[in-house]
Design an enzyme around this catalytic site. Structure first.
Site, PDB file in Angstrom:
ATOM      1  N   GLU A  48       0.846  -1.211   0.000  1.00 26.08           N
ATOM      2  CA  GLU A  48       0.000   0.000   0.000  1.00 26.08           C
ATOM      3  C   GLU A  48       0.871   1.247   0.000  1.00 26.08           C
ATOM      4  OE1 GLU A  48      -3.264   0.145  -1.058  1.00 26.08           O
ATOM      5  OE2 GLU A  48      -3.585  -1.358   0.488  1.00 26.08           O
ATOM      6  N   ASP A  51       2.846   2.221  -4.867  1.00 26.30           N
ATOM      7  CA  ASP A  51       2.795   2.308  -6.339  1.00 26.30           C
ATOM      8  C   ASP A  51       3.287   3.647  -6.878  1.00 26.30           C
ATOM      9  OD1 ASP A  51       0.468   3.709  -5.669  1.00 26.30           O
ATOM     10  OD2 ASP A  51      -0.777   2.716  -7.160  1.00 26.30           O
ATOM     11  N   SER A 142     -12.160   0.786  -5.881  1.00 28.51           N
ATOM     12  CA  SER A 142     -11.834   1.231  -7.237  1.00 28.51           C
ATOM     13  C   SER A 142     -12.989   1.184  -8.223  1.00 28.51           C
ATOM     14  CB  SER A 142     -10.673   0.421  -7.804  1.00 28.51           C
ATOM     15  OG  SER A 142      -9.490   1.046  -7.453  1.00 28.51           O
ATOM     16  N   SER A 144     -13.896   3.755  -9.592  1.00 33.51           N
ATOM     17  CA  SER A 144     -13.472   4.701 -10.635  1.00 33.51           C
ATOM     18  C   SER A 144     -12.625   4.004 -11.697  1.00 33.51           C
ATOM     19  CB  SER A 144     -12.714   5.883 -10.028  1.00 33.51           C
ATOM     20  OG  SER A 144     -11.549   5.456  -9.347  1.00 33.51           O
ATOM     21  N   ASP A 188      -4.762   0.380  -9.578  1.00 38.71           N
ATOM     22  CA  ASP A 188      -6.187   0.068  -9.724  1.00 38.71           C
ATOM     23  C   ASP A 188      -6.533  -0.292 -11.160  1.00 38.71           C
ATOM     24  OD1 ASP A 188      -6.003   1.000  -7.176  1.00 38.71           O
ATOM     25  OD2 ASP A 188      -7.262   2.766  -7.470  1.00 38.71           O
ATOM     26  N   TYR A 240      -2.879  12.531   0.986  1.00 43.31           N
ATOM     27  CA  TYR A 240      -2.200  11.697  -0.010  1.00 43.31           C
ATOM     28  C   TYR A 240      -1.017  12.461  -0.605  1.00 43.31           C
ATOM     29  CZ  TYR A 240      -1.669   8.846  -4.282  1.00 43.31           C
ATOM     30  OH  TYR A 240      -1.177   8.074  -5.315  1.00 43.31           O
TER      31      TYR A 240
HETATM   32  P1  ADP Z   1     -13.387   4.469  -5.519  1.00 43.79           P
HETATM   33  O1  ADP Z   1     -12.659   4.368  -6.807  1.00 43.79           O
HETATM   34  O2  ADP Z   1     -12.575   4.017  -4.348  1.00 43.79           O
HETATM   35  O3  ADP Z   1     -14.736   3.802  -5.529  1.00 43.79           O
HETATM   36  P2  ADP Z   1     -13.351   7.239  -6.211  1.00 43.79           P
HETATM   37  O4  ADP Z   1     -13.659   8.467  -5.436  1.00 43.79           O
HETATM   38  O5  ADP Z   1     -12.000   7.098  -6.796  1.00 43.79           O
HETATM   39  O6  ADP Z   1     -13.669   6.015  -5.240  1.00 43.79           O
HETATM   40  O7  ADP Z   1     -14.383   7.075  -7.385  1.00 43.79           O
HETATM   41  C1  ADP Z   1     -15.766   7.189  -7.134  1.00 43.79           C
HETATM   42  C2  ADP Z   1     -16.399   8.042  -8.216  1.00 43.79           C
HETATM   43  O8  ADP Z   1     -16.417   7.322  -9.460  1.00 43.79           O
HETATM   44  C3  ADP Z   1     -17.841   8.367  -7.940  1.00 43.79           C
HETATM   45  O9  ADP Z   1     -17.964   9.509  -7.116  1.00 43.79           O
HETATM   46  C4  ADP Z   1     -18.374   8.628  -9.345  1.00 43.79           C
HETATM   47  O10 ADP Z   1     -18.021   9.923  -9.784  1.00 43.79           O
HETATM   48  C5  ADP Z   1     -17.591   7.632 -10.166  1.00 43.79           C
HETATM   49  N1  ADP Z   1     -18.375   6.396 -10.343  1.00 43.79           N
HETATM   50  C6  ADP Z   1     -18.108   5.170  -9.849  1.00 43.79           C
HETATM   51  N2  ADP Z   1     -19.038   4.266 -10.228  1.00 43.79           N
HETATM   52  C7  ADP Z   1     -19.942   4.949 -10.961  1.00 43.79           C
HETATM   53  C8  ADP Z   1     -21.148   4.588 -11.643  1.00 43.79           C
HETATM   54  N3  ADP Z   1     -21.633   3.339 -11.614  1.00 43.79           N
HETATM   55  N4  ADP Z   1     -21.793   5.554 -12.321  1.00 43.79           N
HETATM   56  C9  ADP Z   1     -21.325   6.821 -12.351  1.00 43.79           C
HETATM   57  N5  ADP Z   1     -20.209   7.204 -11.732  1.00 43.79           N
HETATM   58  C10 ADP Z   1     -19.521   6.303 -11.042  1.00 43.79           C
HETATM   59 MG    MG Z   2     -10.873   5.427  -7.281  1.00 44.88          MG
END
Ligand code: ADP
Ligand code: MG
Length: 399
Positions: A48, A51, A142, A144, A188, A240
């Site tokens: 952790e 990367d 992840s 995103s 990720d 971060y």
């Molecule tokens: P993580 O990647 O840990 O889940 P992040 O903050 O990096 O958290 O990413 C989350 C963001 O990604 C959400 O706030 C949204 O903007 C986008 N996202 C994730 N899944 C979806 C989805 N199914 N539809 C639309 N946006 C999404």
């Molecule tokens: Mg993310």
């Protein structure tokens, strides 16, 4: 709640979900999609905050996926829709996409992928995209990267770009770094793009070389639980960036390009050369966590996954005490799980909330999960989400 099902938790995209995505695409855009793709979320087993130090990580893909129904357009329009977000179709002009607009919200992730592909010279002339995801958002799993990678793979296939999985992962990371504005590493996207079922992905982030390490927990009578604390992590708050700057300062002070170059056996002498207390802690975490990845691989290669438990506990202590990125909820998962007989546990992902992982003998999975839930209730925390991390396939075309 059951943690013994193959894919308990918030549900997993199956045949029905994929059909829904294609059907929803047709209802939105008036024609069937050219194809349907899926890309998973991930959980990191060990390694952790390594990367961005050219170091080692070891994620595995989850059964939870982002699914995208996609068709090409040749008129320069990009139309985006998510089943998981309120609001209608977002319509953008691909030629006018510009980084860091701030007003795109969730659409910045898929739009960023189109921007990154075009910026790298690939002829993406427009697309219609409908997305739906079972990856919990903001839980450190992840969601995103799943969104980015599923779009990158779909566009790669449809436009015949011929990019490799690692190339797609790097472009997806560039979308998140430069277009969305989130300074994440490449783990990720690599996990989502390159993982295979039944394996963890040992990734060397210096050159993106990787090896699939067999991680068949069921065969060894083990289970890896993901515990989503429901505390939304917020990496944008400067913590971060501060850790990252501290690691860079440490590398400079030690005269190496990155902390990856500091051998574990030389850690004591290296630490003695650092005057800044916080930099000393960050360096100790990164160098020892790289070593923990190597130890984990040796244990898995020897078929002794149970022995990874204490390594997870050490990793958590290092993230809590040296890097200081844990939080009370994550610490409580580790403490309660170990007290109830888990083999080991640690926070995973960026910290400050998000998820923890717990390695546990199969027959104790239910009681350990119950003990964590009880501890959360006792502390007045919201009930956590608990599900087994079944090492699953990376991004793929589904239809
Ligand atoms: P993580 O990647 O840990 O889940 P992040 O903050 O990096 O958290 O990413 C989350 C963001 O990604 C959400 O706030 C949204 O903007 C986008 N996202 C994730 N899944 C979806 C989805 N199914 N539809 C639309 N946006 C999404
Ligand atoms: Mg993310």
């Amino acid at each position: 709640m059951s943690v013994t099902g193959e894919a308990a938790g918030r549900g997993v995209a199956g045949e029905a979900a994929r059909t829904d995505v294609a059907g929803a695409f047709e209802a939105l855009y008036g024609a069937a999609p050219e194809g349907v793709w899926a890309a998973p979320g991930r959980v990191n087993l060990i390694g952790e905050y390594t990367d961005f130090n050219d170091g080692f990580v070891m994620p595995l893909a989850l059964p939870h996926t982002a699914v995208a129904a996609v068709s090409r357009r040749d008129d320069g329009l990009l139309r985006l829709h998510s089943a998981d977000v309120e609001g209608g179709v977002v319509v953008l002009d691909v030629a006018a996409l510009a980084p860091l607009r701030g007003d795109l919200g969730w659409a910045a992730y898929p739009a960023g992928v189109v921007w990154a592909l075009r910026a790298a010279g690939h002829p993406v002339t427009g697309a219609d995209i409908h997305l739906a995801s079972t990856v919990p958002t903001g839980a450190g799993l992840s969601s995103s990267a799943a969104l980015e990678v599923v779009c990158a793979l779909a566009l790669n296939d449809l436009f015949g770009l011929g990019l490799s999985r690692p190339e797609l992962a790097v472009l997806a990371q560039r979308a998140e770094n430069a277009f969305v504005g989130v300074p994440c590493g490449v783990m990720d996207q690599m996990a989502s793009a390159c993982a295979i079922e039944g394996h963890a992905l040992f990734l060397d982030t210096r050159d993106l070389s990787y090896r699939q390490v067999p991680f068949d927990l069921a065969a060894q009578g083990l289970r890896l639980l993901v515990v989503d604390t429901r505390v939304k992590h917020a990496l944008g708050d400067g913590a971060y960036a501060e850790r990252r700057a501290g690691c860079e300062a440490g590398a400079r002070a030690l005269g190496v390009r990155s902390l990856r170059e500091v051998p574990y056996v030389q850690l004591p002498e290296s630490l003695a050369r650092l005057s800044e207390e916080s930099v000393r802690r960050y360096v100790r975490h990164v160098v020892s966590d790289n070593h923990r990845v190597e130890r984990t691989i040796a244990l898995l290669d020897a078929g002794d996954a149970a022995a990874v438990g204490p390594v997870l506990n050490e990793g958590h202590a290092s993230l809590r005490d040296d890097l200081r990125v844990s939080c009370p909820e994550l610490d409580l998962v580790v403490e309660a799980a170990n007290a109830a007989g888990a083999l080991g546990a640690r926070m995973t992902g960026g910290g400050f909330g998000g998820s923890a992982i717990v390695l546990v003998a199969e027959e104790r999975a239910e009681s350990v999960a119950a003990a964590v839930e009880k501890a959360f209730a006792g502390a007045g925390f919201a009930a956590p989400g608990i599900f087994p991390a079944v090492p699953s396939a990376g991004a793929r075309r589904e239809a």
